[in-house]
Design an enzyme around this catalytic site. Sequence first.
Site, PDB file in Angstrom:
ATOM      1  N   ASP A 149     179.833   0.330  13.002  1.00 48.72           N
ATOM      2  CA  ASP A 149     180.759   0.799  11.906  1.00 48.72           C
ATOM      3  C   ASP A 149     181.881   1.479  12.590  1.00 48.72           C
ATOM      4  OD1 ASP A 149     178.774  -0.969  10.543  1.00 48.72           O
ATOM      5  OD2 ASP A 149     179.000   0.531   8.779  1.00 48.72           O
ATOM      6  N   HIS A 218     174.338  -0.361  17.781  1.00 48.84           N
ATOM      7  CA  HIS A 218     173.356  -1.345  18.235  1.00 48.84           C
ATOM      8  C   HIS A 218     174.053  -2.111  19.289  1.00 48.84           C
ATOM      9  CE1 HIS A 218     171.616  -1.599  14.006  1.00 48.84           C
ATOM     10  NE2 HIS A 218     172.291  -0.600  13.916  1.00 48.84           N
ATOM     11  N   SER A 347     181.586   9.494  15.737  1.00 49.15           N
ATOM     12  CA  SER A 347     181.921   9.645  17.310  1.00 49.15           C
ATOM     13  C   SER A 347     182.662   8.269  17.450  1.00 49.15           C
ATOM     14  CB  SER A 347     181.009  10.137  18.105  1.00 49.15           C
ATOM     15  OG  SER A 347     181.508  10.689  19.304  1.00 49.15           O
TER      16      SER A 347
END
Length: 378
Positions: A149, A218, A347
């Site tokens: 995200d 992911h 980050s």
Amino acid sequence: MCPPPSLSTASSATSSWLQVPRLALRHRLSVLSGGVSRPAPWRRRPISFLCYVLSVSTLRPLAKRVALYRSFPTRLLSRAWGRLNGVELPTWLRKPVYSLYIWTFGVNMQEAAVEDLHHYRNLGEFFRRRLKPAVRPLCASSCLISPADGRILHFGKVKNSEVEQVKGVTYSLENFLGPQRKRGNDSSSFKDLLLSNPDNDLFHVVVYLAPGDYHCFHSPTDWRVELRRHFPGSLMSVNPGVARLVKELFCLNERVVLTGQWQHGFFSLTAVGATNVGSIKINFDQELQTNAPRYRKGSFYDRSYVAPDDQVLVGAGEGGVALQLGAGEGGVALQRGVAVGEFNLGSTIVLLFEAPRDFSFSLQSGQRIRVGEGLGSL
């Protein structure tokens, strides 16, 4: 001698400089006590004194502000923040603390697997909260999906072995990834050394995770990780405003580079650390230790996952998907969408991958994106 500014002028300048919404503390707390719903757009901007102190925009002139900012002990501050994150909060204090964070950074707790704020014993657990299984569906029409995200900072083809960290500011691909096994001749560019097929090209995507975003990342596709390379380094902010001022910021910061192969050739996923993000976890690599007190500038540490005789289970991804060393070929086989690792705060994720030249991105610079949404297709 110039006359001193009037009180009204000074007050106006101070107000403009701080840019803090004029809301009474009692009113803010009353809003928080009413629930943890997603805040209105005008209230999503974070107000953080620490971020302001560390922000290079507060220091002048430009050359001195960058040099002074780079001298900040960001690694030490990040380790201290990590210890603070692990302190267990009293049950009565959890909801006020987490609610303030939710209000400040616009966290959507309706997506969290556990919405009850009393469940999270410390800030670290709250930062690393998991999501409900159905809230991040995987795009079926794209060969490549978003690993995190966040917000798209930049994307496109790699040109002249240089990659843009933000518009107009580049960094060296060789400095970012480190030395590679040679595939071409001595005259080949670093980019060409990565390509397995001369008819292909090299592409990149940069995803910036803000503090309020989901902090796990992911696998963006089905691929095989062959090498983990850990670069100890600085932990400067990766906020786009800082990235415009600090050249090769992504090469200076601590990062973990995973490289391997996908169906079209070379593939890499890099987790870049930042201030207060000294801890980068890779789910299938328990040996990895980031932001250690001792490190040597310019060094990197490799761990190869290629072991033809190894056929052992090394972990399990989210949803029960097995991550294992593949038989014969070696490496860690990752399926599309499986959880690879996590940050302790927001980050940056950088993808570098080989693909046919007709690969097309379905993105816009600056757009918001979520795990599982398509990045592009052939």
